[in-house]
Design a protein around this motif. Structure first.
Motif, PDB file in Angstrom:
ATOM      1  N   ARG A 192      65.561  67.298  -4.289  1.00  0.00           N
ATOM      2  CA  ARG A 192      66.353  67.501  -5.516  1.00  0.00           C
ATOM      3  C   ARG A 192      66.711  68.959  -5.706  1.00  0.00           C
TER       4      ARG A 192
ATOM      5  N   LEU B   1      69.528  69.964  -3.367  1.00  0.00           N
ATOM      6  CA  LEU B   1      70.833  69.390  -3.715  1.00  0.00           C
ATOM      7  C   LEU B   1      71.334  69.849  -5.078  1.00  0.00           C
ATOM      8  N   ASP B   2      70.545  70.538  -5.820  1.00  0.00           N
ATOM      9  CA  ASP B   2      70.884  70.919  -7.189  1.00  0.00           C
ATOM     10  C   ASP B   2      71.737  72.193  -7.186  1.00  0.00           C
TER      11      ASP B   2
ATOM     12  N   GLN C  38      76.559  73.975 -12.537  1.00  0.00           N
ATOM     13  CA  GLN C  38      77.362  72.856 -13.028  1.00  0.00           C
ATOM     14  C   GLN C  38      77.026  72.503 -14.472  1.00  0.00           C
TER      15      GLN C  38
ATOM     16  N   ASN D 207      70.320  68.837 -11.953  1.00  0.00           N
ATOM     17  CA  ASN D 207      71.281  67.898 -11.369  1.00  0.00           C
ATOM     18  C   ASN D 207      70.495  66.916 -10.488  1.00  0.00           C
ATOM     19  N   ARG D 208      70.373  65.669 -10.908  1.00  0.00           N
ATOM     20  CA  ARG D 208      69.609  64.643 -10.182  1.00  0.00           C
ATOM     21  C   ARG D 208      70.549  63.470  -9.903  1.00  0.00           C
ATOM     22  N   SER D 209      70.821  63.190  -8.670  1.00  0.00           N
ATOM     23  CA  SER D 209      71.715  62.089  -8.303  1.00  0.00           C
ATOM     24  C   SER D 209      71.062  60.751  -8.631  1.00  0.00           C
ATOM     25  N   LEU D 210      71.873  59.739  -8.725  1.00  0.00           N
ATOM     26  CA  LEU D 210      71.358  58.425  -9.110  1.00  0.00           C
ATOM     27  C   LEU D 210      70.404  57.842  -8.075  1.00  0.00           C
TER      28      LEU D 210
ATOM     29  N   LEU E 288      68.504  59.392  -5.956  1.00  0.00           N
ATOM     30  CA  LEU E 288      67.271  60.179  -6.018  1.00  0.00           C
ATOM     31  C   LEU E 288      66.484  59.830  -7.264  1.00  0.00           C
ATOM     32  N   TRP E 289      67.205  59.665  -8.376  1.00  0.00           N
ATOM     33  CA  TRP E 289      66.522  59.277  -9.607  1.00  0.00           C
ATOM     34  C   TRP E 289      65.839  57.919  -9.449  1.00  0.00           C
TER      35      TRP E 289
ATOM     36  N   ASN F 131      68.721  63.534 -16.373  1.00  0.00           N
ATOM     37  CA  ASN F 131      68.770  64.871 -15.762  1.00  0.00           C
ATOM     38  C   ASN F 131      67.767  65.836 -16.400  1.00  0.00           C
TER      39      ASN F 131
END
Length: 1112
Positions: free
Chosen positions: A42, A45-46, A50, A80-83, A85-86, A142
């Motif tokens: 995470r 990728l963060d 943003q 910023n946490r993608s779906l 990954l979440w 997030n």
């Protein structure tokens, strides 16, 4: 408790069962690592620019203006946490929380707060509950959650997993391993927490990457602090302060525990690795307490053999390693070979640490310094049993102290009983002088002391007290003694030997003589291939076979010698030209090549009973020729061998007891002792009384109803006494008495034995010390446990020194615990020769000699030995498994049918025609079949006047009128004799003053009285210390009603030195009074089957010749 309930079944699966619990904890550990890995993904990728969190919550964060001193908290709170990954993090959190709640429920014991307030439970709630909330409130997906704190839960799971692993596989790793694992995991968790925390907080500052945070943490924790990367906002600075404080508290505690465990491991010695045990060879040494002397004796002896250089030595000792041993084991030569383990042989865990089941051998030694030697033996027995139970196939080499405890360790491959060997050597020292020195030199691995005389010459060359004539003699005796001390016992197969292969099919005596003549080796015994028993000198009837194992004495073993195999065809051809009978002997095989020129041969038959020496051969009318010696036959002639019955005495005077013997009750019979003092004693054929003596008659100093004698003189013994001064009458005395009563000793040479349990002067005089042949002083067991180890011999040394000063002509033999204390025997403080020997001993010790004390006169003469020197006999048995058997046969502890025994003969004036040792070898082999193995030589020591010979002239002391002149005169005398009053207390100040006062206070006495007083004063001046001691002894003898006629106060042995020559060179000249050590064949092997021929005159003559010519 009902184990069928659902809760108990879950508890059994999740907690109680080791294997299922281990799987659960491994799964939990994997989940925590997965959550930390997802956090790192995470972060990578963060993008903090943003601001996804602000877009989701426009109502709270839109259109906000920040002043320069304020912190933008939105990058810290929102990430910023993608779906996908979440979804993964939520799944991991749900599983982790469910597992935590389930384990808390199963571990619940009535206190809910104990479960809730645990740190792992709180961390699990912090990391898992927010993810579950985001399922129902999507706007918080997030939200930042400190998932990196799961590393601490992973650490906790790892510790539990290791504990379950130990329980599951039933093996325990060391505490050092666990502590190192905890330290490493703690350090990693601290660094990982600091990296993730700094990186996240600096999203609102420098926006550091994970690598920059790693760099900053490493530089900071290593106290380097370059300063190129620093936190900019106060939350990150506060985190750094907190992490440093935590590190300063946690890490020192972990390091302290690790250091403590490391020190404990250093004390206990750690483990001997299984891989090393399987790939390399090692032996284990088990001792109750490790002393530096014992350690060095073992290491020097063990590694003296070339084939043992690659072995490791593992020491297993229950006590902590002392400072001296630690310093020695830190030497590179030993640190790579020796491993010290603190532990007990009674614990399987410690035996496993030493890898006893893979060991090549295990040496178990007793503690001879214990007061209770029986208790020390009990400990040794338990250790031997424990090792045998743990590793049945491991060879055991056990040392025991008391003979009665031997049968408990019968399973040991070789075992050595200290008291057996000690008393046997003390006994043989009485009939074969210096047997203890002979055995000690034979069983030590020596490189040969070939050049100590040069050092001695350098030491004595500057001494003005030694004249030039006396300097050459000490150098020569040390040269010969040191060179011959390198002889050892070796073995080789006959068919593989250069020395003995050509003697296949010939008699043993023939092989022994010619091998000595040709190669200088002394063949002493053989062992058949199908028999485990070793035969020492089996005699001329024994025929050598190609499969025989030969045992010989030589400087080096044959494999390392320079001799080469010669042409066998020529030898075989010469041997075929030999004889087929005694009358067809060719000249070249008859005449010895050692200088014999004569042709006339001595009659090989036996001489009459009147001959007591190696008599000259009859000349038969040919005058002017030098005498020759009969050859040694290749095959024994049965007509020349004795065939008499040695079960009965041969001489008429021995067969028929005299009137004195009958009146004294000394009627002997030959047989085995009817009673054995302990289990395991070897039966020995010896002289016995027909009837058992009553117990009351055993007291020599008290009369009884059977006799009225109260001292040894009254008994009228024909032979001199042997007095044994011991603390207690133990079972070991059996091994002292039996060799002195052996069947092969003539009855007329049996010495009376007196046991003295206390040795005050009066008891010494009553037991006949003034006419005793030998005084044997056994080491006192009550002084074994002295505060200082080397003080264990103090009582024995002082007692022996007292005997030495009171009875200087007495032959005193003693045994000490520590070899280093032998320098105090017959101690003379100002004797220049002894001081030079002391310096020589120091030089030999610096060179690494195993027998640095061998040049001390008492040891060389066989007056003292230390039983600890025979520890090397046990060590050598690992390489030479026959050494203990040969030593027991030499000492008479074991008797094997057909095996010879050790005895001695004295060279008299009638024997000097033999001239050389080689001719003596031939004479003995051709006549009696005896094998000589060495010479005991006594030489005169030409020194300055000893203190026993110093007397004071009256002229030096005529003027005694004033004290000043008296002191001046005394000082002049001190300078002239190179001594002082303390060393030569010839004139006592009080005695002189008494004599002066006596002369001054009696001026009115008559002339006769004055003359008498003057004569007493002159006698007082002339008295020496030797005379004072002699007068003291004589007065005590008169007081006890004993005649002082046998006390010779001036005859001492201080001006002689004795030494041993083991297997001397063939050209060694024989000297008067030399004592030759012999291995004589067993007389019982010549006993015929036919009974009527036992008492013929020929047998009597041969028996008398065999017995008398060697002068036992």
């Amino acid at each position: 408790m009902n184990e069928n309930t659902f809760k108990e079944r879950l508890k059994l699966f999740f907690i109680k069962n080791q294997r299922s619990s281990l799987r659960i904890r491994l799964f939990n550990f994997s989940l925590k690592l997965l959550s930390c890995f997802l956090y790192i993904v995470r972060v990578l990728l963060d993008d903090p620019t943003q601001g996804l969190g602000c877009k989701e919550l426009n109502r709270s964060c839109s259109n906000q203006n920040y002043t320069p001193g304020t912190i933008d908290w939105s990058p810290i709170i929102w990430v910023n946490r993608s779906l996908p990954l979440w979804g993964l993090q939520v799944s991991v959190a749900v599983i982790s929380l469910f597992e935590t709640l389930l384990l808390s429920y199963l571990s619940y014991k009535g206190n809910i707060w104990e479960q809730i307030l645990r740190i792992p439970f709180l961390l699990e709630i912090i990391n898992a509950v927010p993810f579950i909330i985001t399922i129902f409130w999507p706007v918080l997906r997030n939200l930042f959650i400190p998932v990196f704190l799961n590393c601490w839960l992973a650490k906790h799971a790892l510790e539990n997993m290791i504990n379950d692993l130990h329980r599951a596989i039933q093996r325990t790793q060391s505490a050092m391993f666990n502590q190192v694992l905890i330290l490493i995991s703690t350090l990693l968790c601290l660094i990982f927490t600091c990296i993730c925390g700094i990186q996240h907080l600096e999203r609102a500052g420098n926006r550091l990457t994970l690598f920059d945070s790693l760099y900053f943490c490493i530089v900071t924790f290593s106290t380097v602090g370059f300063g190129d990367v620093t936190p900019k906002i106060w939350p990150s600075k506060l985190l750094v302060v907190i992490m440093i404080c935590v590190a300063l508290v946690v890490l020192p505690i972990q390091f302290e525990q690790l250091a403590y465990l490391w020190m404990e491991r250093q004390k206990s010695g750690g483990n001997y690795s299984r891989y090393r045990a399987q790939t390399e060879k090692h032996v284990v040494l088990c001792v109750s307490s490790l002393k530096i002397d014992l350690l060095m004796d073992f290491l020097n002896e063990f590694y003296a053999h070339p084939r043992l250089q690659d072995y490791y030595v593992v020491i297993l000792c229950p006590t902590e390693m002392d400072a001296q041993v630690r310093r020695v084991l830190q030497i590179p030569m030993w640190s790579q070979r020796v491993i010290y383990l603190q532990g007990s042989a009674l614990k399987d865990q410690d035996l496993l640490r030493a890898k006893m089941d893979n060991a090549e051998a295990c040496f178990i030694l007793s503690s001879r310094c214990e007061v209770d030697r029986t208790a020390a033996d009990h400990q040794t027995i338990l250790r031997a049993w424990a090792v045998k139970d743990f590793a049945p196939n491991c060879p055991l080499y056990v040392q025991i102290l008391k003979p009665e405890n031997k049968f408990h360790i019968k399973f040991a491959d070789p075992s050595l009983c200290e008291e057996e060997f000690k008393y046997a050597m003390l006994a043989l020292n009485c009939i074969c002088p210096a047997t203890s020195t002979l055995i000690t030199l034979l069983v030590h691995t020596s490189r040969g002391h070939t050049a100590p005389w040069e050092a001695f010459r350098q030491l004595t060359g500057t001494k003005q007290t030694l004249n030039r004539e006396s300097q050459q003699s000490p150098e020569q005796w040390q040269k010969m003694y040191g060179r011959c001390s390198g002889n050892e016992v070796y073995h080789i197969n006959l068919e593989e030997s250069t020395f003995f292969a050509e003697y296949e099919g010939k008699s043993f005596t023939y092989a022994s003589f010619h091998a000595h003549k040709k190669f200088g080796v002394c063949l002493i015994g053989v062992r058949k291939e199908d028999n485990k028993n070793i035969l020492l000198n089996p005699g001329p009837r024994y025929i050598m076979s190609s499969t025989d194992i030969c045992f010989y004495i030589n400087i080096t073993k044959e494999e390392n010698s320079a001799f080469k195999k010669q042409e066998k065809h020529r030898k075989n051809h010469e041997s075929k030209l030999s004889y087929h009978g005694a009358s067809r002997l060719p000249v070249h095989s008859i005449i010895a090549s050692m200088g014999t020129v004569a042709i006339d041969l001595q009659d090989t038959g036996c001489r009459g009973a009147s001959g007591a020496t190696l008599a000259l051969p009859a000349q038969g009318g040919r005058e002017g020729r030098r005498p020759s010696i009969a050859p040694v036959l290749e095959v024994a002639d049965s007509s020349s061998l004795p065939t008499c019955d040695l079960l009965s005495d041969q001489s008429e005077d021995e067969t028929t007891p005299s009137d004195e013997e009958v009146s004294a009750g000394f009627e002997y019979a030959k047989g085995y002792p009817p009673y054995s003092p302990y289990i395991g004693s070897s039966p020995t054929f010896c002289h016995l009384l027909h009837e058992k003596v009553p117990f009351c008659c055993l007291r020599l100093d008290k009369g009884c109803q059977h006799n009225y004698y109260e001292d040894a003189k009254a008994y009228g013994f024909k032979n001199k006494l042997i007095i044994v001064a011991a603390e207690t009458a133990g079972n070991g005395l059996y091994n002292f008495i039996v060799p002195l009563r052996a069947y092969y000793r003539p009855k007329k040479e049996l010495n009376p034995i007196v046991l003295l349990l206390d040795n005050p002067l009066d008891d010494l005089l009553r037991c006949g010390v003034t006419f005793a042949a030998n005084m044997v002083v056994v080491d006192k067991e009550s002084t074994m446990s002295a505060e200082e180890d080397y003080m264990a011999d103090a009582k024995t040394i002082v007692n022996v020194q007292t005997l030495f000063r009171l009875f200087s002509s007495l032959s005193i033999i003693t045994e000490l615990t520590h070899p280093a204390n032998m320098r105090f025997m017959q101690f003379r403080a100002k004797d220049c020769y002894s001081l030079a020997l002391s310096k020589l001993e120091k030089k030999e010790r610096e060179k690494g000699s195993n027998l640095a004390f061998m040049f001390r006169l008492p040891f060389a003469a066989g007056r003292v030995f230390s039983i600890s020197m025979l520890d090397t006999l046990l060590y050598q048995s690992f390489v030479k498994d026959y050494m203990i058997s040969i030593t027991r046969l030499l000492l008479g502890l074991d008797t094997t049918p057909g095996s010879g025994f050790l005895c001695s003969m004295k060279i008299t004036e009638e024997d000097l025609w033999i001239r050389t040792y080689a001719r003596l070898y031939q004479k003995l082999c051709s006549s009696t079949g005896d094998i000589p193995i060495g010479v005991y030589r006594t030489e005169s020591q030409k020194l300055t006047t000893s203190e026993s010979q110093i007397s004071i002239s009256v002229e030096d002391w005529e003027d005694t009128k004033d004290t000043k002149e008296q002191f001046s005169c005394r000082g002049n005398h001190r300078n002239s004799t190179s001594s002082d009053q303390s060393d030569h207390p010839l004139l006592r100040r009080k005695s002189m003053q008494w004599a002066r006062r006596l002369s001054r206070r009696a001026p009115r006495h008559s002339a006769k009285t004055a003359e008498k007083i003057n004569q007493q004063r002159m006698n007082l001046y002339r008295r020496s210390e030797r005379q004072e001691l002699a007068e003291l002894v004589k007065n005590r003898m008169k007081h006890l009603g004993l005649s002082p006629a046998g006390y010779d106060e001036m005859n001492d042995h201080q001006n002689t030195l004795s030494y041993i020559l083991i297997n001397p060179s063939p050209d060694t000249r024989l000297e008067l009074n030399d004592i030759v050590y012999l291995i004589r064949p067993d007389p019982l092997t010549y006993v015929p089957n036919a009974g009527p021929s036992r008492k013929n005159s020929f047998c009597n003559t041969v028996g008398q010749d065999t017995r008398e010519e060697t002068q036992l």
